[in-house]
Design an enzyme around this catalytic site. Structure first.
Site, PDB file in Angstrom:
ATOM      1  N   THR A 186      63.731  49.866  67.749  1.00 43.64           N
ATOM      2  CA  THR A 186      64.132  50.698  65.976  1.00 43.64           C
ATOM      3  C   THR A 186      62.817  51.557  65.901  1.00 43.64           C
ATOM      4  O   THR A 186      61.891  50.665  65.429  1.00 43.64           O
ATOM      5  CB  THR A 186      65.431  50.266  65.584  1.00 43.64           C
ATOM      6  OG1 THR A 186      66.612  49.831  66.356  1.00 43.64           O
ATOM      7  CG2 THR A 186      66.092  51.242  64.894  1.00 43.64           C
ATOM      8  N   ARG A 214      79.426  50.597  71.533  1.00 45.01           N
ATOM      9  CA  ARG A 214      78.481  49.682  71.291  1.00 45.01           C
ATOM     10  C   ARG A 214      77.799  50.694  70.191  1.00 45.01           C
ATOM     11  O   ARG A 214      77.061  51.310  70.278  1.00 45.01           O
ATOM     12  CB  ARG A 214      77.431  48.476  71.477  1.00 45.01           C
ATOM     13  CG  ARG A 214      77.407  47.631  71.036  1.00 45.01           C
ATOM     14  CD  ARG A 214      75.844  48.156  70.642  1.00 45.01           C
ATOM     15  NE  ARG A 214      74.625  46.278  69.935  1.00 45.01           N
ATOM     16  CZ  ARG A 214      73.485  46.963  69.770  1.00 45.01           C
ATOM     17  NH1 ARG A 214      73.004  48.318  69.350  1.00 45.01           N
ATOM     18  NH2 ARG A 214      73.263  46.234  68.795  1.00 45.01           N
ATOM     19  N   VAL A 215      77.700  50.621  68.676  1.00 41.73           N
ATOM     20  CA  VAL A 215      77.374  50.813  67.471  1.00 41.73           C
ATOM     21  C   VAL A 215      76.341  49.518  67.135  1.00 41.73           C
ATOM     22  O   VAL A 215      76.713  48.657  66.870  1.00 41.73           O
ATOM     23  CB  VAL A 215      77.755  51.519  66.360  1.00 41.73           C
ATOM     24  CG1 VAL A 215      76.911  51.789  65.470  1.00 41.73           C
ATOM     25  CG2 VAL A 215      78.630  52.961  67.562  1.00 41.73           C
ATOM     26  N   GLY A 216      75.120  49.775  66.315  1.00 40.38           N
ATOM     27  CA  GLY A 216      74.264  48.394  66.639  1.00 40.38           C
ATOM     28  C   GLY A 216      74.581  49.027  64.513  1.00 40.38           C
ATOM     29  O   GLY A 216      74.869  49.471  64.519  1.00 40.38           O
ATOM     30  N   ASP A 217      73.080  48.216  64.328  1.00 39.51           N
ATOM     31  CA  ASP A 217      73.288  48.001  62.936  1.00 39.51           C
ATOM     32  C   ASP A 217      72.274  49.715  62.403  1.00 39.51           C
ATOM     33  O   ASP A 217      72.492  50.102  60.949  1.00 39.51           O
ATOM     34  CB  ASP A 217      71.818  47.442  62.701  1.00 39.51           C
ATOM     35  CG  ASP A 217      70.569  47.339  62.815  1.00 39.51           C
ATOM     36  OD1 ASP A 217      70.786  47.498  64.117  1.00 39.51           O
ATOM     37  OD2 ASP A 217      69.128  46.870  62.572  1.00 39.51           O
ATOM     38  N   THR A 237      64.706  46.008  62.190  1.00 37.75           N
ATOM     39  CA  THR A 237      65.091  46.548  64.178  1.00 37.75           C
ATOM     40  C   THR A 237      65.607  45.150  64.685  1.00 37.75           C
ATOM     41  O   THR A 237      65.060  43.344  64.070  1.00 37.75           O
ATOM     42  CB  THR A 237      63.348  46.781  63.904  1.00 37.75           C
ATOM     43  OG1 THR A 237      63.368  47.052  65.477  1.00 37.75           O
ATOM     44  CG2 THR A 237      62.355  46.103  64.001  1.00 37.75           C
ATOM     45  N   GLY A 238      65.812  45.102  65.699  1.00 44.35           N
ATOM     46  CA  GLY A 238      66.100  44.524  66.367  1.00 44.35           C
ATOM     47  C   GLY A 238      67.653  44.133  66.816  1.00 44.35           C
ATOM     48  O   GLY A 238      67.868  45.004  66.587  1.00 44.35           O
ATOM     49  N   GLY A 240      70.472  44.013  66.314  1.00 41.00           N
ATOM     50  CA  GLY A 240      71.719  44.488  65.028  1.00 41.00           C
ATOM     51  C   GLY A 240      72.705  44.071  64.591  1.00 41.00           C
ATOM     52  O   GLY A 240      73.016  43.977  63.954  1.00 41.00           O
TER      53      GLY A 240
END
Ligand code: GLY
Length: 323
Positions: A186, A214-217, A237-238, A240
């Protein structure tokens, strides 16, 4: 809003600039004391130098921090060589590239899009959500319709390179998305402008070969990004999922509000995540900056780099880490 810098068509196409104009000295850093002068911009990973180049030029020309972070990360979104953001990002397990992005100002203004397809610059759509709707977040087909209604054009985001990698991945039998421990992920950026206003932006194609949907952070205000004019900003980052579970960026900002330095706050959230999930097999990194421009960075594992630019420094640094 400073429309001079906001107009999407004014977006500075400097992808080809790459990171070459930054001072690319890799240096170990902890509890970095930032410049007491404004402006300043910091971004995740080596590709953050591209965002910093564009954002810092705007900041020195007098742009608002929100415009600087937006225009900065748009360069990375548009660069097909960056495989974890925007065009050329790794697809999900169904072969579809879906993008998540958000931005936020110190006064609490914010906008976000998630699970967005076929649009090159999701952060610019998030900006439209922030500026021109009463909402914070649009997702999926609704976000795409909003983008098209507002003049954004459809674009194929799956490049030949990403398609080839996806086809190779399909040959594998496991269905876990690979954990990104490489030196990119990210792009998250924080900036303070000449007026002392702080803002941030965050954009990604998310975990490679993730479940469709899927949705991340990264598009979640408080998880991938949080900015508060009283306390400062933080971004992540990373992996999520763990950042969402801990409301990571909001926690870092609250820790700064309660007296921790940016570096101490980044270390505290990573250690908290590690207590929840002994996480040697994942990577997570945080950046934080207080409103004076002091910044910090910390990651779970070795390998997280970040880019810093202000009048006295233009560098890529290696964050300190737990493992
Ligand atoms: N941090 C990016 C993601 O997990 O999607």
């Amino acid at each position: 809003m400073n429309s001079k810098y906001y107009n999407r068509r004014n977006f500075i196409k400097v992808g080809a600039l790459g990171v070459s104009s930054a001072t690319l000295s890799i240096s170990s850093a902890s509890d970095s004391s930032g410049s007491s002068t404004k402006p300043i911009i910091i971004s995740t990973w080596d590709h953050g130098a591209m965002a910093n180049n564009v954002g810092f030029k705007l900041l020195t020309d007098g742009a608002d921090a929100i415009d600087a972070v937006q225009q900065g990360v748009m360069v990375v979104e548009s660069d097909p060589k960056v495989r974890t953001v925007g065009v050329g990002g790794y697809p999900d397990r169904d072969g579809v590239v879906t993008l998540d992005a958000c931005l936020m100002k110190g006064d609490g203004s914010c906008g976000s899009v998630a699970f967005l397809r076929d649009i090159e610059n999701p952060v610019a759509v998030a900006r439209k959500v922030m500026d021109e709707t009463p909402h914070v977040m649009l997702v999926g087909a609704g976000a795409k319709k909003f983008a098209l209604d507002n003049g954004f054009e459809e674009k194929e985001l799956l490049t030949e390179a990403s398609k080839r990698d996806y086809e190779n991945w399909l040959k594998r039998t496991d269905y876990m998305p690979p954990i990104n421990i490489e030196n990119h992920d990210t792009i998250s950026t924080l900036a303070i402008d000449q007026n002392g206003v702080i803002a941030g932006a965050c954009t990604t194609s998310g975990a490679s070969y993730k479940y469709h949907g899927r949705v991340g952070d990264s598009p979640i205000i408080g998880a991938g990004l949080f900015v508060d004019q009283e306390a400062g900003g933080a971004c992540a980052t990373g992996w999520g999922e763990e950042v969402i579970r801990t409301a990571g960026s909001a926690m870092v900002v609250e820790m700064m509000r309660n007296g921790k330095s940016p570096q101490e706050a980044c270390e505290a959230i990573v250690k908290r995540i590690n207590e929840r999930r002994k996480g040697k097999e994942i990577q997570i990194g945080f950046l934080a900056m207080d409103t004076k421009g002091n910044f910090g960075a910390y990651s779970l594992r070795k390998g997280f780099t970040y880019a810093v630019k202000h009048k006295d420094e233009d560098a890529i640094k290696a964050a300190t880490y737990l493992y």
